[in-house]
Enzyme design. Structure first.
Site, short mmCIF file in Angstrom:
data_model
loop_
_atom_site.label_atom_id
_atom_site.label_comp_id
_atom_site.label_asym_id
_atom_site.label_seq_id
_atom_site.Cartn_x
_atom_site.Cartn_y
_atom_site.Cartn_z
N ASP A 483 0.80 -1.22 0.00
CA ASP A 483 0.00 0.00 0.00
C ASP A 483 0.83 1.27 0.00
O ASP A 483 0.30 2.35 -0.20
CB ASP A 483 -0.87 0.04 1.27
CG ASP A 483 -2.13 -0.78 1.13
OD1 ASP A 483 -2.53 -1.04 -0.01
OD2 ASP A 483 -2.68 -1.17 2.17
C1 BGC Z 1 0.50 1.25 6.35
C2 BGC Z 1 0.17 0.04 5.53
C3 BGC Z 1 -1.31 -0.08 5.38
C4 BGC Z 1 -1.88 1.22 4.85
C5 BGC Z 1 -3.38 1.18 4.63
C6 BGC Z 1 -0.17 2.47 5.78
O1 BGC Z 1 0.06 3.57 6.60
O2 BGC Z 1 1.90 1.42 6.38
O3 BGC Z 1 0.72 -1.12 6.13
O4 BGC Z 1 -1.59 -1.13 4.50
O5 BGC Z 1 -1.55 2.27 5.70
O6 BGC Z 1 -4.09 1.11 5.79
C1 NOJ Z 2 -1.39 -3.79 5.62
C2 NOJ Z 2 -2.62 -3.86 4.79
O1 NOJ Z 2 -3.71 -4.33 5.58
C3 NOJ Z 2 -2.42 -4.77 3.60
O2 NOJ Z 2 -3.55 -4.74 2.76
C4 NOJ Z 2 -1.18 -4.38 2.83
O3 NOJ Z 2 -1.00 -5.30 1.79
C5 NOJ Z 2 0.04 -4.35 3.72
N1 NOJ Z 2 -0.20 -3.49 4.84
C6 NOJ Z 2 1.31 -3.88 3.01
O4 NOJ Z 2 1.30 -2.54 2.71
#
Ligand code: BGC
Ligand code: NOJ
Length: 803
Positions: A483
């Site tokens: 993400d």
């Molecule tokens: C986090 C990710 C997460 C994303 C969406 C980001 O701040 O680092 O791990 O998937 O937010 O919630």
């Molecule tokens: C947490 C999120 O819940 C997941 O959808 C995502 O793939 C990982 N972070 C990596 O960014």
């Protein structure tokens, strides 16, 4: 250093001191009513939705941490103590917290009074029960004053912590016997209430928090407790609580048991009131009656144990390595069920007010629970597919209460659609239920758009095929699995969300990771299509998969490893050409799992991953970490080096590499990686790791971080499902296939062999894997070609594989 130990026989983790590095929590509940409970009795409860139906309050980021959850005080002469240590903080003569499956037990003692507090949410009832037994272990009579308290949340957890001009006025209670009813807002649009009660006459109560605590006091110094009294306060606005006081006399050796209950009730519109303005309490009365004695409480706990025994018996092993056995048989599967129930909503790191159900998260979670609750997995798949759009793209999240796509976060995460193919294929392999493909499923929940589920899968694959970039690789969109790799975002505004910002400049950034996914899941779909007699469709897809493999080998291979992506200017990411972020883990895992370039490329990619990303807790997400913010990369470079997506061990993608090792038949590599982050294997480093040693965390700070080795965001992570997939399907090699159960282990030399008991489509398979010269598979005494136990209708099937 350890803060407790595993009790495998009881299926518990026993914490032996209250000062764990962080609160170590457990989850109670499996249907509508859920509670989080820490090893000092902190946490909160909610009904179905942690944002909209929060029952008790919890203050994230509070000081001191984790106070005010379930509060119990035992006053014995001058001393006041709490059976779970907080809130009184009085040093105890004995303290133990046993977190079990769906319940937690606190055993403590002080000055010859012994306490045992068991907290659980029984099956089939929206109630948290707390059974407190006090025993006088001394020779003198004891006169005890006991308090128990809960602080109610005013239902919507966000409003509760923001809209004070309104909500300091709305709190209301009713008091009846030993029960306090939280009836806030019941008079208007709401038909639901909560209550807190005890199955014994009370000596007094308080329902106004500030009166009970007294000025300037926290829960540890409650005025009523200090004065051994109750002020009989009646909440009117402000903060409604239920604080119950009991008086007890215990002769030497005598014990007394109380059952406290925190319940939630919804009334029918025409049965809301028993008289004007007074709640109809019939349902609460019935619930309290159902758990009015210690025996009934014990029966509920026994039923819960049965339930868990049934679930966990679907897959269990005996390997001779107790750490492996406890991960596989108990804790990893337990965590998979927690992620099924909670998705990413409520933990000590997820406030329950933020994310709904993620499309990709829910699809991946399913890989870990499909064998446990196949019927509910089916329903989940249809819910997920129903938020997809007609062009195959999809909302990124949906709300559990409404099951509608979440418009705030929108769509554009281009890996999402392919996860639907992954989980549907896994579901059919597990259950043999091809009929799910016929299930009429709407697009964007719009009535009239229903098409058989298989059409959703087609559109998912089509979406990737019709959204390719300059190198023939899939366009990344907002982001793929990572993400934080926001290659089209270019955010300059502080505080702007990387997930929703709209600054797409070129939209041409491409993902090698999605390419790997397409090869893997495109192939899986083609196999499925062949089985359904859709040969033409399968062939077309196989062609697209071949093209994708070729594109990856041509543009996605960097010489020693797979590249990660191409940015908005078509420059490679995750390449030796880069000054930082030269290598990323995700494509090494996925492209090798997908078999791109065969074992030869696989070995090189995994060797590079180990060389550049390996630390003692697993493989870091990338290396070298980004040392400064780079607009063209997005959120990933906003984290300090070594944290989160910027180079921590992001546990979720480590099992991809474990599976990749299995793909190239490297059992030593798979085991080396699996055991580096599996919680039970690093239990003795709890003071460094800091989160619970019985569940996975999302992230473990990497070598570049100041707090290298420190984990964060425990419980709600795709790591649970993928780790279970890696160990069960990869290392142990027990794989459901369309035609039967495959046994294809990839174990290291240190494991001699193992036994598996696996319930698969109604048959119990008792499988033995051992080393020997008479290699091959024997099923019920008969030799079978290959590695797959053919389907059978028999209730039990015995198989032996000699390797
Ligand atoms: C986090 C990710 C997460 C994303 C969406 C980001 O701040 O680092 O791990 O998937 O937010 O919630
Ligand atoms: C947490 C999120 O819940 C997941 O959808 C995502 O793939 C990982 N972070 C990596 O960014």
């Amino acid at each position: 250093m350890k803060y407790g130990y595993f009790d495998d026989h009881a299926r518990e983790y026993v914490i032996t001191r209250p000062d764990t590095p962080l609160p170590w929590i457990n989850y109670l509940g499996s249907e509508g009513f859920f509670s989080l409970i820490s090893n000092t009795c902190g946490g909160y409860s909610f009904y179905k939705d942690a944002k909209l139906r929060r029952i008790t309050r919890f203050r994230y980021n509070d000081v001191p941490q984790d106070c005010g959850g379930r509060c119990f005080w035992i006053c014995d002469g001058d001393s006041v103590w709490s059976p779970a240590f907080l809130p009184a903080k009085t040093p105890l003569d004995l303290y133990k917290c046993r977190h079990g499956l769906g319940y937690s037990v606190f055993e403590s003692s002080k000055d010859k009074v012994e306490a045992e507090l068991t907290v659980t949410v029984p099956k089939g009832c929206d109630i948290e029960l707390q059974k407190l037994t006090l025993r006088n272990a001394g020779g003198e009579k004891k006169r005890l004053t006991i308090y128990a308290a809960a602080e109610f949340c005013l239902w919507n957890a966000v409003d509760d912590s923001t809209n004070y001009q309104r909500n300091w006025n709305i709190g209301e209670v009713e008091i009846e016997g030993s029960t306090v009813y939280h009836k806030t807002e019941y008079r208007e649009r709401r038909n639901h209430y909560a209550f807190y009660s005890v199955n014994a006459p009370i000596a007094g109560y308080d329902t106004d928090r500030d009166t009970f605590l007294g000025k300037f006091n926290g829960w540890g110094e409650a005025a009523a407790v200090r004065e051994r009294t109750s002020f009989m306060s009646r909440a009117s606005g402000w903060a409604p609580i239920a604080a119950l006081r009991l008086e007890a006399e215990l002769g030497p050796g005598e014990e007394k048991t109380y059952v406290f209950a925190l319940g939630y009730v919804e009334n029918e519109e025409d049965k809301k009131f028993s008289s004007p303005g007074i709640i109809n309490k019939d349902k609460a009365h019935a619930m309290l009656e159902a758990f009015s004695t210690a025996e009934r409480f014990d029966a509920a706990v026994a039923e819960l144990r049965e339930y868990w025994s049934g679930l966990l018996s679907r897959f269990s092993i005996r390997s001779g390595d107790e750490r492996l056995d406890r991960m596989v048989n108990i804790w990893n599967q337990y965590q998979c069920m927690v992620t099924f129930n909670m998705s990413r909503s409520a933990s000590y790191y997820e406030s329950g007010t933020g994310r709904g159900m993620g499309f990709r998260d829910s699809c991946q979670d399913l890989l870990g629970f499909v064998h446990l609750i196949p019927e509910r997995a089916r329903e989940r798949i249809i819910d997920i597919a129903s938020i997809q759009f007609e062009d195959g793209s999809t909302y990124h999240q949906y709300q559990p209460l409404t099951k509608r796509g979440n418009g705030d976060i929108g769509s554009g995460f281009n890996d999402d659609p392919l996860w639907l193919v992954a989980c549907t294929c896994a579901y059919i392999r597990e259950t043999g239920d091809f009929s799910i493909l016929e299930e009429p499923t709407p697009f964007n929940n719009e009535a009239g758009t229903e098409t058989p589920l298989i059409e959703h899968l087609r559109r998912s694959l089509d979406f990737t095929m019709t959204h390719l970039g300059p190198h023939g690789l899939p366009l990344i969109g907002r982001a793929d699995w990572n993400d934080c790799l926001n290659l089209n975002c270019f955010s300059k505004t502080p505080g702007e969300s990387f997930q929703t910002c709209s600054n797409f400049e070129s939209g041409k950034a491409e993902s090698v990771f999605i390419a790997g996914m397409f090869v893997k899941y495109g192939t899986e779909y083609a196999e499925l299509a062949e089985r359904l007699g859709l040969g033409g469709e399968a062939e077309k897809l196989r062609g697209a998969v071949r093209d994708m493999e070729a594109a990856v080998l041509r543009f996605g291979w960097d010489g020693e490893w797979f590249r990660r992506a191409y940015d908005a200017f078509s420059r490679p990411i995750g390449s030796r050409e880069n000054d930082e972020g030269k290598i990323f883990i995700e494509p090494q895992g996925f492209c090798v799992m997908a078999g791109i370039g065969g074992a030869e490329y696989g070995r090189r990619a995994l060797a590079s991953a180990e060389e550049y990303l390996g630390n003692e807790f697993g493989l870091e997400l990338l290396s070298p970490c980004y040392s400064e913010y780079r607009e063209y990369l997005g959120e990933i470079s906003s984290y300090p080096p070594g944290y989160k997506e910027n180079g921590s061990v992001f546990c979720h993608n480590n099992p991809w590499v474990t599976l990749a090792y299995c793909k190239i038949k490297d059992g030593e590599g798979a085991w080396r990686l699996y055991t580096r982050s599996a919680p039970a294997f690093i239990e003795d480093r709890s003071e460094i790791h800091r989160t619970e040693p019985y569940c996975y965390s999302q992230t473990i700070a990497g070598r570049m971080a100041q707090n290298y080795g420190e984990a964060k965001n425990s419980w709600l992570t795709g790591t649970a499902a993928w780790s279970f997939a890696a160990v069960s399907r990869g290392i142990l090699g027990i794989r459901p296939e369309y035609d039967g159960l495959t046994v294809d282990p990839c174990i290291p030399a240190c494991i001699e062999g193992f036994k598996v008991s696996r319930l698969f489509r109604g048959t119990r398979y008792e499988i033995t894997v051992r080393r020997g010269n008479d290699k091959g598979l024997t099923v019920n005494g008969t030799r079978v070609e290959g590695n797959t136990i053919p389907m059978t209708d028999a209730p039990v099937c015995m198989a032996e594989l000699v390797i």
